[in-house]
Design a protein around this motif. Sequence first.
Motif, mmCIF file in Angstrom:
data_model
loop_
_atom_site.group_PDB
_atom_site.id
_atom_site.type_symbol
_atom_site.label_atom_id
_atom_site.label_comp_id
_atom_site.label_asym_id
_atom_site.label_seq_id
_atom_site.Cartn_x
_atom_site.Cartn_y
_atom_site.Cartn_z
ATOM 1 N N LEU A 84 119.526 61.734 40.146
ATOM 2 C CA LEU A 84 119.483 62.959 39.097
ATOM 3 C C LEU A 84 118.099 63.404 39.565
ATOM 4 O O LEU A 84 116.928 62.893 39.941
ATOM 5 N N GLU A 85 118.194 65.060 39.613
ATOM 6 C CA GLU A 85 116.790 65.636 39.652
ATOM 7 C C GLU A 85 115.849 65.280 38.895
ATOM 8 O O GLU A 85 116.041 65.237 37.604
ATOM 9 N N GLY A 86 114.733 65.061 39.182
ATOM 10 C CA GLY A 86 113.519 64.537 38.476
ATOM 11 C C GLY A 86 113.225 63.062 38.536
ATOM 12 O O GLY A 86 112.497 62.564 37.967
ATOM 13 N N GLU A 87 114.298 62.502 38.988
ATOM 14 C CA GLU A 87 114.228 60.612 39.132
ATOM 15 C C GLU A 87 112.917 60.322 40.228
ATOM 16 O O GLU A 87 112.908 60.984 41.256
ATOM 17 N N ALA A 88 112.218 59.459 39.687
ATOM 18 C CA ALA A 88 111.238 58.748 40.611
ATOM 19 C C ALA A 88 112.087 57.949 41.648
ATOM 20 O O ALA A 88 112.658 57.083 41.204
ATOM 21 N N VAL A 89 111.608 57.977 42.931
ATOM 22 C CA VAL A 89 112.108 56.943 43.873
ATOM 23 C C VAL A 89 111.073 56.361 44.692
ATOM 24 O O VAL A 89 109.889 56.995 44.863
ATOM 25 N N VAL A 90 111.305 55.436 45.257
ATOM 26 C CA VAL A 90 110.363 54.788 46.425
ATOM 27 C C VAL A 90 111.009 54.985 47.871
ATOM 28 O O VAL A 90 111.983 54.722 48.205
ATOM 29 N N ILE A 91 110.127 55.589 48.557
ATOM 30 C CA ILE A 91 110.586 56.005 49.997
ATOM 31 C C ILE A 91 110.319 54.481 50.896
ATOM 32 O O ILE A 91 109.077 54.466 51.062
ATOM 33 N N GLU A 92 111.395 53.966 51.207
ATOM 34 C CA GLU A 92 111.230 52.809 52.176
ATOM 35 C C GLU A 92 111.170 53.055 53.489
ATOM 36 O O GLU A 92 110.428 52.225 54.217
ATOM 37 N N GLN A 93 111.661 53.891 54.042
ATOM 38 C CA GLN A 93 111.574 54.201 55.554
ATOM 39 C C GLN A 93 112.244 55.576 55.785
ATOM 40 O O GLN A 93 112.726 56.439 55.009
ATOM 41 N N GLY A 132 115.150 51.310 41.282
ATOM 42 C CA GLY A 132 115.674 50.013 40.733
ATOM 43 C C GLY A 132 116.331 49.405 41.786
ATOM 44 O O GLY A 132 115.768 48.916 42.913
ATOM 45 N N ASP A 133 117.933 48.929 41.384
ATOM 46 C CA ASP A 133 118.432 48.343 42.619
ATOM 47 C C ASP A 133 119.442 49.188 43.428
ATOM 48 O O ASP A 133 120.438 48.644 43.915
ATOM 49 N N ARG A 134 119.190 50.494 43.253
ATOM 50 C CA ARG A 134 120.145 51.457 43.778
ATOM 51 C C ARG A 134 119.339 51.779 45.362
ATOM 52 O O ARG A 134 118.003 52.217 45.078
ATOM 53 N N THR A 135 119.860 51.785 46.197
ATOM 54 C CA THR A 135 119.388 52.161 47.497
ATOM 55 C C THR A 135 120.475 53.270 48.301
ATOM 56 O O THR A 135 121.364 53.142 47.952
ATOM 57 N N GLY A 136 119.936 54.046 48.907
ATOM 58 C CA GLY A 136 120.683 55.008 50.084
ATOM 59 C C GLY A 136 119.802 55.981 50.815
ATOM 60 O O GLY A 136 118.499 56.060 50.432
ATOM 61 N N TRP A 137 120.497 56.781 51.463
ATOM 62 C CA TRP A 137 119.547 57.735 52.435
ATOM 63 C C TRP A 137 119.884 59.127 51.781
ATOM 64 O O TRP A 137 120.987 59.791 51.491
ATOM 65 N N LEU A 138 118.678 59.771 51.626
ATOM 66 C CA LEU A 138 118.779 61.261 51.252
ATOM 67 C C LEU A 138 118.141 62.138 52.307
ATOM 68 O O LEU A 138 117.247 61.739 53.154
ATOM 69 N N PRO A 177 109.747 55.681 34.733
ATOM 70 C CA PRO A 177 110.096 54.380 35.362
ATOM 71 C C PRO A 177 108.881 52.957 34.836
ATOM 72 O O PRO A 177 107.825 53.608 34.356
ATOM 73 N N GLN A 178 109.506 51.972 34.493
ATOM 74 C CA GLN A 178 108.957 51.044 33.795
ATOM 75 C C GLN A 178 107.935 50.483 34.710
ATOM 76 O O GLN A 178 108.052 49.897 35.900
ATOM 77 N N PRO A 179 106.699 50.436 34.452
ATOM 78 C CA PRO A 179 105.412 49.777 35.452
ATOM 79 C C PRO A 179 105.536 48.453 35.487
ATOM 80 O O PRO A 179 106.345 47.728 34.519
ATOM 81 N N SER A 180 105.181 47.787 36.330
ATOM 82 C CA SER A 180 105.113 46.297 36.462
ATOM 83 C C SER A 180 104.395 45.726 35.417
ATOM 84 O O SER A 180 103.232 46.187 34.922
ATOM 85 N N ARG A 181 104.319 44.446 35.022
ATOM 86 C CA ARG A 181 103.384 43.479 34.256
ATOM 87 C C ARG A 181 101.906 43.971 34.651
ATOM 88 O O ARG A 181 100.985 44.003 33.643
ATOM 89 N N ALA A 182 101.577 43.601 35.972
ATOM 90 C CA ALA A 182 100.370 43.804 36.436
ATOM 91 C C ALA A 182 99.661 45.081 36.201
ATOM 92 O O ALA A 182 98.540 45.267 35.520
ATOM 93 N N ARG A 183 100.627 46.116 36.626
ATOM 94 C CA ARG A 183 100.032 47.459 36.141
ATOM 95 C C ARG A 183 99.754 47.728 34.639
ATOM 96 O O ARG A 183 98.833 48.504 34.428
ATOM 97 N N ARG A 184 100.579 47.139 33.972
ATOM 98 C CA ARG A 184 100.443 47.509 32.511
ATOM 99 C C ARG A 184 99.195 46.897 32.059
ATOM 100 O O ARG A 184 98.523 47.283 31.020
ATOM 101 N N ALA A 185 98.778 45.693 32.701
ATOM 102 C CA ALA A 185 97.657 45.010 32.227
ATOM 103 C C ALA A 185 96.322 45.602 32.510
ATOM 104 O O ALA A 185 95.399 45.613 31.848
ATOM 105 N N VAL A 186 96.384 46.428 33.520
ATOM 106 C CA VAL A 186 94.998 46.964 34.088
ATOM 107 C C VAL A 186 95.165 48.769 33.902
ATOM 108 O O VAL A 186 94.308 49.217 34.357
#
Length: 230
Positions: free
Chosen positions: A192-201, A212-218, A97-106
């Motif tokens: 895909l197995e191994g993909e990084a996700v953000v758990i929102e709820q 990214g721009d894909r969302t859903g319930w797993l 996953p591509q880090p944010s610009r702020a994260r890359r800076a620090v």
Amino acid sequence: MTRPAKSLLGALATIAVLLAMFSPSMASATPAELERGIEQRGWSSQALLALSSEYDATGDKGRAILALERARLLSPREGAIESALARVRSEAGVSEPQPSRARRAVATLTADEWAWVALGGGLIACMSLVGLAWGHARVLARPSLVVGTVAVVLAGMAATIVAPSSDRAIVVADEVARISPFPAAEPSFEPLEGEAVVIEQERGEFVHVRIGDRTGWLPRTAVERVVPPS
């Protein structure tokens, strides 16, 4: 410490990790046995590398990547971990996953290292306040107070940015993400197995994730947080 000394220490650390990975005790252990050992003795980068190697050998790319992500938290500059993570991700067909610009800076320092910088800034600010209170070296105390305060604020912000997120997780099972938290709901996308996700709820036995721009319930069992809940 001189640059050659740092290089030597880094090489020795890499050799130690590789020896631990392929030592007879770890090489003969199953993933379940390694998991039990880690649960009893706690995380170590060597044990997590060995665990990743065993999962990779069984074709479980999701849990292999999860173990490597956790190992990287403990040893963020370890080349053996980075190379293994890049290889397993490539074989699994997932990308970093591509880090944010702020994260890359620090990202040159870890959260712990930024915290030490903030602590140093706090000490400078405190010493400056003492100097101002006692009337000693006020010409130096005022700019030192400003520098120390700025260091505390900026380093604290940097530590927050680079700190591992408790909502970051890895897909560890082949499941379809759905538009609502029900087994019969319409599919949303297939991670895909191994993909990084953000758990929102979370809701019942399901978690709502974003890639990214894909969302859903797993199903809750399809993902595992990189930083386990305490």
